[in-house]
Design an enzyme around this catalytic site. Structure first.
Site, short mmCIF file in Angstrom:
data_model
loop_
_atom_site.label_atom_id
_atom_site.label_comp_id
_atom_site.label_asym_id
_atom_site.label_seq_id
_atom_site.Cartn_x
_atom_site.Cartn_y
_atom_site.Cartn_z
N GLY A 1 15.67 20.91 30.31
CA GLY A 1 16.85 20.06 30.17
C GLY A 1 16.79 19.32 28.85
N GLN B 1 18.86 13.12 22.58
CA GLN B 1 17.48 13.52 22.25
C GLN B 1 17.41 14.28 20.93
OE1 GLN B 1 16.54 15.22 26.38
NE2 GLN B 1 14.55 14.58 25.63
N CYS C 1 9.03 15.14 29.60
CA CYS C 1 10.20 14.92 28.76
C CYS C 1 9.88 15.37 27.34
CB CYS C 1 10.57 13.43 28.78
SG CYS C 1 12.00 13.03 27.76
N LEU C 2 10.80 16.09 26.72
CA LEU C 2 10.55 16.57 25.35
C LEU C 2 10.48 15.41 24.35
CD1 LEU C 2 12.81 19.76 25.29
CD2 LEU C 2 10.35 19.59 25.75
N HIS D 1 17.33 13.00 35.54
CA HIS D 1 16.54 12.68 34.34
C HIS D 1 17.43 12.69 33.09
CE1 HIS D 1 12.68 13.20 31.88
NE2 HIS D 1 13.63 13.50 31.01
N GLU D 2 18.29 13.73 32.99
CA GLU D 2 19.12 13.86 31.79
C GLU D 2 20.26 12.83 31.76
OE1 GLU D 2 17.91 15.57 29.47
OE2 GLU D 2 16.45 16.64 30.69
N HIS E 1 19.02 9.76 30.38
CA HIS E 1 18.99 9.74 28.90
C HIS E 1 20.32 9.27 28.34
CE1 HIS E 1 15.14 11.28 27.68
NE2 HIS E 1 15.24 12.39 28.37
#
Ligand code: ZN
Length: 187
Positions: free
Chosen positions: A45, A50, A96-97, A138-139, A142
């Protein structure tokens, strides 16, 4: 095109993103680049902020995860809003990236109802559970300026402190293009 991913400590990830007013070629190109960037970084994701873009936009592909969950197609979500959360909460390990090489369990509602638009500006209202629900929550966090590390239990947050400090200082870096908390591009 691979786009650098911003560190969770960069201010761009602390702000609410702006709604997408219309779909144009630039947005479609951005979505393409976000998928390419996500696959390259082995993510499932990615939110637009991000990669430093102030837009309410998410790409998801849970089939890119190591354990193949089910045949969910890649999803592009524009202006997503979670409308309902189940009372039942479950624990699941997240990564998480924007938080390289850090994984920790987080409690979240098990099932959600989410409303969003796709790239044809068609509206969808879907119920999601399992990994898909987890990634969506999660996204969407963000897009609201929230990092999953803020949702750790207080004991886990305490235990994570020194590792997160190292990430903040750029002592732990991923193997994909990454923009550090001070805006410097690390390779
Ligand atoms: Zn993330």
């Amino acid at each position: 095109m691979i786009i650098p991913i911003y560190s969770c400590f960069h201010p761009v990830l602390k702000k609410h993103t702006s709604p997408v007013p219309e779909i144009d070629d630039d947005l479609k190109k951005l979505v393409e680049n976000m998928f390419e960037t996500m696959y390259k970084a082995d993510g499932i994701g990615l939110a637009a902020n991000q990669v430093g873009v102030d837009k309410s936009l998410i790409v998801i592909d849970i089939n890119a995860s190591k354990e193949k969950h089910r045949d969910e197609p890649p999803i592009t979500m524009i202006n997503p809003v979670i409308e309902k959360f189940s009372d039942e909460e479950i624990e699941y390990e997240e990564g998480c990236l924007s938080v390289p090489k850090f994984y920790e369990k987080v409690m979240r509602p098990e099932i959600i109802q989410i409303r969003y638009f796709d790239l044809d500006m068609k509206e969808h209202i879907v119920e999601a559970g399992n990994l898909l629900s987890r990634v969506m929550q999660h996204e969407v966090d963000h897009l609201n300026g929230i990092i999953f590390t803020e949702r750790l239990s207080s004991i886990n947050r305490t235990l994570a402190k020194s590792k997160l400090k190292k990430i903040q200082k750029g002592q732990i870096v991923p193997d994909y293009p990454f923009i550090n908390s001070d805006g410097k591009l690390l390779k």
